[in-house]
Design a protein around this motif. Structure first.
Motif, PDB file in Angstrom:
ATOM      1  N   MET A  98       0.824  -1.206   0.000  1.00  0.00           N
ATOM      2  CA  MET A  98       0.000   0.000   0.000  1.00  0.00           C
ATOM      3  C   MET A  98       0.860   1.260   0.000  1.00  0.00           C
ATOM      4  O   MET A  98       0.611   2.209  -0.738  1.00  0.00           O
ATOM      5  N   VAL A  99       1.877   1.238   0.838  1.00  0.00           N
ATOM      6  CA  VAL A  99       2.753   2.406   0.913  1.00  0.00           C
ATOM      7  C   VAL A  99       3.477   2.610  -0.417  1.00  0.00           C
ATOM      8  O   VAL A  99       3.591   3.729  -0.911  1.00  0.00           O
ATOM      9  N   LYS A 100       3.909   1.511  -0.980  1.00  0.00           N
ATOM     10  CA  LYS A 100       4.606   1.607  -2.267  1.00  0.00           C
ATOM     11  C   LYS A 100       3.702   2.215  -3.334  1.00  0.00           C
ATOM     12  O   LYS A 100       4.100   3.127  -4.078  1.00  0.00           O
ATOM     13  N   LEU A 101       2.494   1.725  -3.412  1.00  0.00           N
ATOM     14  CA  LEU A 101       1.544   2.253  -4.381  1.00  0.00           C
ATOM     15  C   LEU A 101       1.297   3.739  -4.140  1.00  0.00           C
ATOM     16  O   LEU A 101       1.296   4.549  -5.065  1.00  0.00           O
ATOM     17  N   ALA A 102       1.081   4.072  -2.879  1.00  0.00           N
ATOM     18  CA  ALA A 102       0.787   5.465  -2.531  1.00  0.00           C
ATOM     19  C   ALA A 102       1.969   6.361  -2.889  1.00  0.00           C
ATOM     20  O   ALA A 102       1.799   7.438  -3.466  1.00  0.00           O
ATOM     21  N   PHE A 103       3.133   5.893  -2.573  1.00  0.00           N
ATOM     22  CA  PHE A 103       4.312   6.701  -2.863  1.00  0.00           C
ATOM     23  C   PHE A 103       4.463   6.919  -4.371  1.00  0.00           C
ATOM     24  O   PHE A 103       4.718   8.037  -4.826  1.00  0.00           O
ATOM     25  N   ASP A 104       4.286   5.861  -5.126  1.00  0.00           N
ATOM     26  CA  ASP A 104       4.416   5.988  -6.578  1.00  0.00           C
ATOM     27  C   ASP A 104       3.368   6.932  -7.150  1.00  0.00           C
ATOM     28  O   ASP A 104       3.648   7.703  -8.061  1.00  0.00           O
ATOM     29  N   LEU A 105       2.162   6.853  -6.609  1.00  0.00           N
ATOM     30  CA  LEU A 105       1.124   7.764  -7.070  1.00  0.00           C
ATOM     31  C   LEU A 105       1.528   9.206  -6.773  1.00  0.00           C
ATOM     32  O   LEU A 105       1.332  10.104  -7.586  1.00  0.00           O
ATOM     33  N   LEU A 106       2.104   9.401  -5.607  1.00  0.00           N
ATOM     34  CA  LEU A 106       2.503  10.755  -5.223  1.00  0.00           C
ATOM     35  C   LEU A 106       3.583  11.279  -6.155  1.00  0.00           C
ATOM     36  O   LEU A 106       3.484  12.386  -6.687  1.00  0.00           O
ATOM     37  N   ILE A 107       4.589  10.484  -6.358  1.00  0.00           N
ATOM     38  CA  ILE A 107       5.686  10.898  -7.223  1.00  0.00           C
ATOM     39  C   ILE A 107       5.174  11.146  -8.640  1.00  0.00           C
ATOM     40  O   ILE A 107       5.574  12.095  -9.310  1.00  0.00           O
ATOM     41  N   GLY A 108       4.263  10.287  -9.065  1.00  0.00           N
ATOM     42  CA  GLY A 108       3.683  10.469 -10.389  1.00  0.00           C
ATOM     43  C   GLY A 108       2.943  11.794 -10.494  1.00  0.00           C
ATOM     44  O   GLY A 108       3.050  12.505 -11.498  1.00  0.00           O
ATOM     45  N   SER A 109       2.221  12.147  -9.450  1.00  0.00           N
ATOM     46  CA  SER A 109       1.443  13.389  -9.476  1.00  0.00           C
ATOM     47  C   SER A 109       2.326  14.618  -9.512  1.00  0.00           C
ATOM     48  O   SER A 109       1.891  15.698  -9.892  1.00  0.00           O
ATOM     49  N   LEU A 110       3.558  14.453  -9.078  1.00  0.00           N
ATOM     50  CA  LEU A 110       4.455  15.592  -9.015  1.00  0.00           C
ATOM     51  C   LEU A 110       4.682  16.189 -10.403  1.00  0.00           C
ATOM     52  O   LEU A 110       4.776  17.405 -10.563  1.00  0.00           O
ATOM     53  N   ASP A 111       4.778  15.297 -11.380  1.00  0.00           N
ATOM     54  CA  ASP A 111       5.057  15.790 -12.732  1.00  0.00           C
ATOM     55  C   ASP A 111       3.779  15.992 -13.520  1.00  0.00           C
ATOM     56  O   ASP A 111       3.751  16.669 -14.519  1.00  0.00           O
ATOM     57  N   ASN A 112       2.748  15.372 -13.064  1.00  0.00           N
ATOM     58  CA  ASN A 112       1.513  15.436 -13.814  1.00  0.00           C
ATOM     59  C   ASN A 112       0.357  15.584 -12.835  1.00  0.00           C
ATOM     60  O   ASN A 112      -0.268  14.621 -12.423  1.00  0.00           O
ATOM     61  N   ALA A 113       0.111  16.826 -12.473  1.00  0.00           N
ATOM     62  CA  ALA A 113      -0.859  17.096 -11.422  1.00  0.00           C
ATOM     63  C   ALA A 113      -2.288  16.745 -11.821  1.00  0.00           C
ATOM     64  O   ALA A 113      -3.145  16.539 -10.977  1.00  0.00           O
ATOM     65  N   ASP A 114      -2.516  16.644 -13.126  1.00  0.00           N
ATOM     66  CA  ASP A 114      -3.895  16.423 -13.556  1.00  0.00           C
ATOM     67  C   ASP A 114      -4.201  14.966 -13.850  1.00  0.00           C
ATOM     68  O   ASP A 114      -5.156  14.645 -14.554  1.00  0.00           O
ATOM     69  N   ASP A 115      -3.358  14.088 -13.360  1.00  0.00           N
ATOM     70  CA  ASP A 115      -3.638  12.686 -13.626  1.00  0.00           C
ATOM     71  C   ASP A 115      -4.970  12.299 -12.987  1.00  0.00           C
ATOM     72  O   ASP A 115      -5.448  12.935 -12.055  1.00  0.00           O
ATOM     73  N   ILE A 116      -5.546  11.278 -13.530  1.00  0.00           N
ATOM     74  CA  ILE A 116      -6.843  10.844 -13.007  1.00  0.00           C
ATOM     75  C   ILE A 116      -6.664  10.244 -11.621  1.00  0.00           C
ATOM     76  O   ILE A 116      -5.820   9.372 -11.406  1.00  0.00           O
ATOM     77  N   LYS A 117      -7.439  10.743 -10.672  1.00  0.00           N
ATOM     78  CA  LYS A 117      -7.278  10.295  -9.302  1.00  0.00           C
ATOM     79  C   LYS A 117      -7.769   8.864  -9.132  1.00  0.00           C
ATOM     80  O   LYS A 117      -8.883   8.524  -9.520  1.00  0.00           O
ATOM     81  N   GLN A 118      -6.935   8.068  -8.545  1.00  0.00           N
ATOM     82  CA  GLN A 118      -7.286   6.669  -8.359  1.00  0.00           C
ATOM     83  C   GLN A 118      -7.714   6.394  -6.927  1.00  0.00           C
ATOM     84  O   GLN A 118      -7.374   7.122  -6.010  1.00  0.00           O
TER      85      GLN A 118
END
Lengths: 337, 337
Positions: free
Chosen positions: A297-317
């Motif tokens: 869970m933490v891994k997924l959450a962290f990756d989502l966070l890092i992903g959002s850093l460059d692409n703030a408008d990604d679709i929220k999961q």
DNA sequence: CTGAAAGCGCTTACAG
DNA sequence: CTGAAAGCGCTTACAG
């Protein structure tokens, strides 16, 4: 001892600071030869770019915030460790913030993190306060919820199916032959606990067993209060044969209450916890509990966070993980009447 | 959503940014009236100064680093929580760094913290590596050691008298009548553990009992390895009647080994730990242990760090606190032969 | 491919 | 008491 700056390496390498900057960031065009020269000079001068200065230019601070109720609570300290390792290996550092589930602390920390220009925040603490949700909604940095929900704002979340976890506990107890059960919950306003209780009731309901309101107690989420509340249940006129606790801390309180009352676990009372923290392996009897796949869970959450850093408008999961029953020693068949 | 800057409030208040800055920092002379006006505008615009920008001007970052072996280890997570609260109430935030006692991690984290311009570092992890000590020595930020020593560099340190702690354990066991004892230690290169063992031996020595080398085992500091090592001791030809463990984690391992071997604690074997973490209250039997006054120690260390921030040349202190014996259930008289 | 210049949001002498 | 200006250490168009 002044630190060496980009000017020092520029002078030493006989180029402009712009070129040094480009060489470092792989931006613009720098000839291979120049770049190598510059890199060597940096090495020699032991130059480390100032994160501060580049952050001021709108670049990342490479710092993230972690909001959790309490780092000293093993469930959260295990999360903190995983976050830290993940962050570390991607070049980030993490500011840990313990909220004690108190709104004013949450708010203060959010403002603090904003002032420090963190790149994003991982939130593992309850977020029910409308004001805070509004505050968060207007922030520019990405947020990912972990093991908690945040209604009404657009964020990623990674959670466990708490309802299912409660159900799992109910089914297991039912399977062992328990019919008289009780629940010890954390404050109902904590949504995850609420769901766990709902799931537990539902599991019971399916087997035709219903839970009276007085068989569901709630208290603060710590060992001491858990012990006190459990003692009340144990002393009750119709003592249950099994007790479902919404987290390991409460289950441990229950274990202690039972010990003090001279009631043996699991022979006379089965106790089941939730979270599968290190504590559940340390008690005697060890604790049967519902595990959340926290590392994943933490891994997924962290990756989502890092992903959002460059692409703030990604679709929220909204990623929901499945909990698992971990059988240890604190549960068994009910005593024969 | 651009954040409001000092320019916005200056314009709004009809003054220069210098005056706003002075009003905020209480520097220079600003008339009372102007200052109040400015403060109001700040409030209205919801202005929060950028820590980044002011850090770039050589001001503090209001961030400190905390270096510990592992946040998920209860002993350290309790420290982390105390540090966090102290820091928070003084306007600081803390970056948590788990080193696993590994030199390369220590080094990497120190560089990272330096790059982030932290104001200071609290170190609760071992520092034996000469290279790292040299690295630290040339840094400009203050360092305070907590529960650990750092030989050869000029820093404050706040520690427990570990030798005395070991002695305390020995005296207590002796007083109960134990004569055949063993020790389970963490890696000897961890100076605090080494001192604890030394103190324990000394306590025994004073009573005319000596410890053979084979009665002192060392292993990694976690439950699993503690259990394995303790199992070896228990299986040994001459099983001791008491076991001194250098920390609670090892003691818990020992408890588990005893349980598995069918040896009852404390009837057949007394076990004593060190640190008085939450774990020691959760086991069954609960754990007799040596407590360090961690809250006080952390408070002292924090205050020393904050003090060093403004006055780097203060005289380095070495504060030694006294440990205390906490008697719980895991110790008793030796079995009658 | 490389550099001069502007600017990020502040603080700090310095002049008035 | 107040403001214009320089500067902290970087990045980023832009011009060459």
């Amino acid at each position: 001892m002044k630190a060496t700056t980009i000017y020092d390496v520029a002078k030493e390498a006989g180029v402009s600071i712009a070129t040094v900057s480009n060489a470092i960031n792989g931006k613009g065009k720098v000839s291979k030869k120049r770049r190598e020269e510059i890199l060597q000079v940096m090495e020699r001068l032991n130059y480390q770019p100032s994160v501060i200065a580049s952050a001021l230019m709108g670049k990342k601070t490479y710092t993230i915030g972690l909001l959790i109720p309490d780092v000293s609570n093993p469930f959260f300290s295990e999360i903190a460790r995983t976050v830290e390792d993940l962050a570390h290996s991607s070049g980030y550092s993490v500011i840990v913030c313990s909220t004690d589930n108190r709104d004013e602390r949450v708010e203060k920390y959010i403002r603090l993190l904003e002032q420090k220009n963190v790149d994003g925040i991982l939130i593992g603490t309850g977020l029910e306060n409308a004001e805070i949700l509004a505050l968060l909604a207007e922030k520019s940095f990405p947020i990912v919820m972990i093991a908690r929900e945040a209604a009404g704002i657009s964020v990623h979340s990674v959670l466990t199916d708490d309802f299912r976890g409660g159900e799992l506990a109910a089914r297991y107890l039912l399977g062992k032959g328990h019919k008289r059960v009780a629940v010890l919950s954390e404050n109902f306003k904590v949504s995850s606990s609420f769901e766990r209780v709902r799931g537990f009731r539902f599991g019971l309901f399916e087997a035709g067993i219903s839970l009276n309101p007085e068989e569901i107690l709630s208290c603060e989420s710590n060992i001491k209060d858990g012990k006190r509340a459990a003692a009340a249940i144990i002393r009750g006129s119709e003592r249950p044969t099994a007790l479902f606790c919404c987290n390991d801390l409460l289950a441990i309180g229950a274990l202690q209450a039972a010990k003090e009352a001279g009631i043996s676990v699991p022979e006379q009372l089965s106790i089941i916890g939730f979270d599968d923290t290190i504590l559940s392996t340390v008690t005697n009897p060890t604790l049967t509990t519902i595990a959340q796949p926290m590392d994943q869970m933490v891994k997924l959450a962290f990756d989502l966070l890092i992903g959002s850093l460059d692409n703030a408008d990604d679709i929220k999961q909204r990623i929901v993980m499945q909990p698992e029953l971990v059988i240890r020693e604190s549960t068994g068949s009910p005593p024969i009447e």
